[in-house]
Enzyme design. Structure first.
Site, short mmCIF file in Angstrom:
data_model
loop_
_atom_site.label_atom_id
_atom_site.label_comp_id
_atom_site.label_asym_id
_atom_site.label_seq_id
_atom_site.Cartn_x
_atom_site.Cartn_y
_atom_site.Cartn_z
N ALA A 80 -6.64 5.21 -0.92
CA ALA A 80 -6.73 3.90 -0.73
C ALA A 80 -5.28 3.36 -0.30
CB ALA A 80 -7.32 3.17 -1.79
N ALA A 81 -5.19 2.55 0.77
CA ALA A 81 -3.89 2.12 1.26
C ALA A 81 -4.27 0.96 2.60
CB ALA A 81 -2.92 3.19 1.72
N THR A 130 1.79 10.16 4.82
CA THR A 130 1.80 10.29 6.17
C THR A 130 3.15 10.70 6.57
OG1 THR A 130 2.23 9.23 8.06
CG2 THR A 130 2.73 8.01 6.03
N ASP A 131 3.25 11.58 7.87
CA ASP A 131 4.52 12.16 8.25
C ASP A 131 5.58 10.96 8.71
OD1 ASP A 131 3.11 11.17 10.52
OD2 ASP A 131 3.47 13.01 11.66
N GLU A 132 4.83 9.64 8.68
CA GLU A 132 5.82 8.50 9.11
C GLU A 132 6.98 8.36 8.06
OE1 GLU A 132 3.95 5.12 10.87
OE2 GLU A 132 2.16 6.27 11.17
N TYR A 155 4.85 -0.41 6.76
CA TYR A 155 3.72 0.58 6.30
C TYR A 155 4.46 1.93 5.84
CZ TYR A 155 0.52 4.44 6.95
OH TYR A 155 0.09 5.59 6.63
N SER A 156 5.35 2.42 6.72
CA SER A 156 5.91 4.03 6.16
C SER A 156 6.88 3.68 5.05
CB SER A 156 6.73 4.46 7.56
OG SER A 156 7.57 3.70 8.22
N ALA A 157 7.62 2.52 4.90
CA ALA A 157 8.51 2.37 3.75
C ALA A 157 7.65 2.12 2.45
CB ALA A 157 9.23 1.17 4.02
N LYS A 159 4.50 3.49 1.90
CA LYS A 159 4.13 4.93 1.69
C LYS A 159 5.13 5.88 1.15
CE LYS A 159 0.33 6.34 2.38
NZ LYS A 159 -0.80 6.34 1.54
N ASN A 184 -1.04 11.92 12.70
CA ASN A 184 -1.92 11.00 13.08
C ASN A 184 -3.48 11.63 13.02
OD1 ASN A 184 0.50 9.70 13.82
ND2 ASN A 184 -0.74 8.37 15.26
P1 NAD Z 1 -8.26 3.20 6.37
O1 NAD Z 1 -7.47 1.82 6.49
O2 NAD Z 1 -9.22 3.68 7.50
O3 NAD Z 1 -9.10 3.22 4.72
C1 NAD Z 1 -8.38 2.45 3.85
C2 NAD Z 1 -9.48 2.49 2.74
O4 NAD Z 1 -8.59 2.03 1.45
C3 NAD Z 1 -10.31 1.41 2.94
O5 NAD Z 1 -11.77 1.83 2.88
C4 NAD Z 1 -10.07 0.12 2.13
O6 NAD Z 1 -11.24 -0.75 1.70
C5 NAD Z 1 -9.45 0.84 0.93
N1 NAD Z 1 -8.52 0.02 0.28
C6 NAD Z 1 -7.41 -0.68 0.95
N2 NAD Z 1 -6.70 -1.65 0.10
C7 NAD Z 1 -7.52 -1.32 -1.19
C8 NAD Z 1 -7.04 -1.52 -2.37
N3 NAD Z 1 -6.23 -2.47 -3.01
N4 NAD Z 1 -7.86 -1.14 -3.53
C9 NAD Z 1 -9.02 -0.28 -3.29
N5 NAD Z 1 -9.15 0.02 -1.98
C10 NAD Z 1 -8.56 -0.12 -1.03
O7 NAD Z 1 -7.16 4.14 6.08
P2 NAD Z 1 -7.21 6.04 6.51
O8 NAD Z 1 -6.55 6.03 8.05
O9 NAD Z 1 -8.42 6.29 5.97
O10 NAD Z 1 -6.10 6.32 5.78
C11 NAD Z 1 -6.16 7.01 4.26
C12 NAD Z 1 -4.86 7.42 3.88
O11 NAD Z 1 -4.34 8.40 4.76
C13 NAD Z 1 -3.97 6.25 3.54
O12 NAD Z 1 -3.24 6.53 2.32
C14 NAD Z 1 -2.83 6.72 4.67
O13 NAD Z 1 -1.63 6.01 4.26
C15 NAD Z 1 -2.81 8.01 5.11
N6 NAD Z 1 -2.74 8.58 6.32
C16 NAD Z 1 -3.55 8.05 7.44
C17 NAD Z 1 -3.03 8.69 8.56
C18 NAD Z 1 -4.26 8.22 9.93
O14 NAD Z 1 -3.76 8.78 11.00
N7 NAD Z 1 -4.97 7.37 9.65
C19 NAD Z 1 -2.36 9.38 9.00
C20 NAD Z 1 -1.38 9.70 7.83
C21 NAD Z 1 -1.51 9.41 6.57
#
Ligand code: NAD
Length: 344
Positions: A80-81, A130-132, A155-157, A159, A184
């Site tokens: 969750a993020a 994330t790699d960011e 965002y990256s800060a 994370k 990504n």
């Molecule tokens: P997303 O934005 O699609 O989904 C995030 C989910 O978290 C949503 O379902 C949202 O409702 C939930 N959420 C947000 N705030 C919340 C809170 N306060 N309490 C409970 N739930 C909450 O994100 P994603 O792309 O699926 O990314 C998932 C994870 O992977 C994240 O931690 C992100 O930093 C990391 N990540 C993503 C990518 C990418 O390319 N998408 C790359 C590297 C890392």
């Protein structure tokens, strides 16, 4: 295993939920259902008796304590993020609250539960990042797990801050953590504000396809179902206290991705003009990192994991998915809004 997965209604989290249920794990999906969430992403998994949904915000510590006590998970996978860089530029506060404070709450709730259980060795807290956090690369080089942190966006800060908390909870309290930093992602159920779905949907609508700057930013693209597979490998087999970089072995410039998608659409949905004619270069994102690339050596040699699809195969599958799932993306487009990340 019984897995407590946070963010399981989002893009990557839902892929993990779907695969975990297919693999025979039990899943407790903890999600606040923000704008980025869609429970349709896990509709099939939700029919399983091994699936439970908890509508909980990770900023609410008391609610997390209740969830841990009620479900007694074997492992946590924390996804969750707030995840969109452009949104973090316009409104960084939510990113600090969810990504930093929310992760702190998750760690504290997990630590209290793990302690109450007698500190079982097999328990895992898997933090997904994330790699960011490593900042930007020049023309050459790759991020390893030892690359110093140098985040450039809110965002990256946020994370990076969460990654440091997770590391400290292991070093200080002995919480059995594993960490992953991935490149990504792309694939089915990607929210229609991120690059690849934007390109597909703008192309289909006959609208300008926006490309930031000159489209020269390079990313290492990871198919989301490969990522879910890697995460389930790490939570089961990763060494405690260790972090793993996960990449797709698929580096490409944004403009090349856009051209490839246009060429796929020319074949699958031909029309009078080439889709590439719709490409429009727009003002760049402030602080836009030039290049990210992952050295995948550790996860490959220690855990035997490699991505299963090439970028061409993954893009083909992704375009097919969007062509076949208009009922999924059409209602979400209204939530995505227009251009974000210009307020700097
Ligand atoms: P997303 O934005 O699609 O989904 C995030 C989910 O978290 C949503 O379902 C949202 O409702 C939930 N959420 C947000 N705030 C919340 C809170 N306060 N309490 C409970 N739930 C909450 O994100 P994603 O792309 O699926 O990314 C998932 C994870 O992977 C994240 O931690 C992100 O930093 C990391 N990540 C993503 C990518 C990418 O390319 N998408 C790359 C590297 C890392």
């Amino acid at each position: 295993m019984k897995l407590l997965i946070t963010g399981g209604a989002g893009f990557i989290g839902s892929a993990v939920v779907r695969q975990a249920i297919r693999d025979g794990h039990a899943v407790v999906n903890v999600d606040a259902l923000t704008y980025a969430a869609c429970l349709d992403n896990v509709a099939d998994a939700a029919t399983s008796p091994d699936y439970t949904f908890e509508h909980v915000d990770i900023r609410d510590r008391a609610a997390l304590d209740r969830v841990f006590a009620a479900h007694r998970p074997d492992a946590v996978m924390h996804l969750a993020a707030e995840s969109h860089v452009d949104r973090s530029i316009d409104g960084p506060g939510d990113f600090v609250q969810t990504n930093v404070i929310g992760t702190f709450n998750m760690l504290e709730a997990a630590r209290a539960y793990w302690t109450a259980q007698g500190r079982p060795e097999g328990f895992r807290f898997h933090h997904i990042s994330t790699d960011e956090v490593f900042g930007t690369l020049g023309e050459t080089g790759q991020f390893t797990e030892d690359t110093p942190y140098a985040p450039n966006s809110p965002y990256s800060a946020s994370k990076a801050g969460s990654d440091h908390l997770v590391r400290a909870w292991h070093e200080t309290y002995g919480l059995p953590v594993v960490m992953t930093n991935c490149s990504n992602n792309y694939g089915p159920y990607h929210f229609p504000e991120k690059l690849i779905p934007v390109v597909i949907l703008k192309a289909l609508a006959g609208e300008p396809i926006p490309v930031y700057g000159k489209g020269e930013n390079v990313r290492d693209w990871l198919y989301v179902e490969d990522h879910a597979d890697a995460l389930l490998t790490v939570v089961q087999n990763g060494a405690v206290g260790r972090s793993y970089n996960i990449g797709g072995e698929n580096e490409a410039r944004n403009i090349d991705i856009v051209q490839t998608i246009c060429a796929i659409l020319d074949r699958k949905r031909p029309k009078d003009a080439a889709y590439a004619d719709q490409i429009t270069f727009v003002t760049d994102r402030p602080g836009h990192d030039l290049r990210y690339a992952i050295d995948p050596e550790r996860i490959r040699t220690e855990l035997g994991w490699r991505p299963s699809v090439t970028l061409e195969q993954g893009l083909e599958k992704t375009v097919d998915w969007y062509l076949g799932h208009e009922e999924w993306w059409r209602p979400l487009q209204a939530r995505a809004g227009g251009r974000l990340g210009t307020k700097a």
